[in-house]
Design a protein around this motif. Structure first.
Motif: not given
Length: 100
Positions: A9-16
């Motif tokens: 699992i992975a999560y990117s907050n506010n990916l440009a």
């Protein structure tokens, strides 16, 4: 080290905008991607580190579910934000082979 059967699992907050998130296990590992979460417009690519092939896309926020993308360190999925601004993106799946 991740073991077979563990969550991948992975999560990117506010990916440009135009930013990417790779679903790529560490060397030796293999995984299956089950869901991709996207806070806005997204493109999904198959990637071998040199070549990319667009395999899916969505025009708005949502989830791509019930997927079965098999990934390794050499062949993986790239999630690209094409929304025009920063958004949240993530994926989940399961390791099918332990990383080394």
């Amino acid at each position: 080290m991740a073991n077979a059967g563990e969550v991948f699992i992975a999560y990117s907050n506010n990916l440009a905008d135009a930013g990417t998130l790779d679903a790529q296990p560490a060397a030796g590992g293999e995984a299956v991607i089950h869901n991709i979460y996207h806070g806005g417009a997204v493109e999904i690519y198959f990637n071998d580190g040199t070549n990319t092939v667009l395999i899916d896309s969505a025009a708005a926020a949502g989830v791509m579910s019930w997927l079965c993308y098999h990934v390794t360190n050499a062949k993986y999925i790239t999630i690209k934000n094409v929304n025009g601004d920063a958004q949240d993106f993530g994926y989940d799946g399961m390791y099918t082979k332990a990383t080394t």
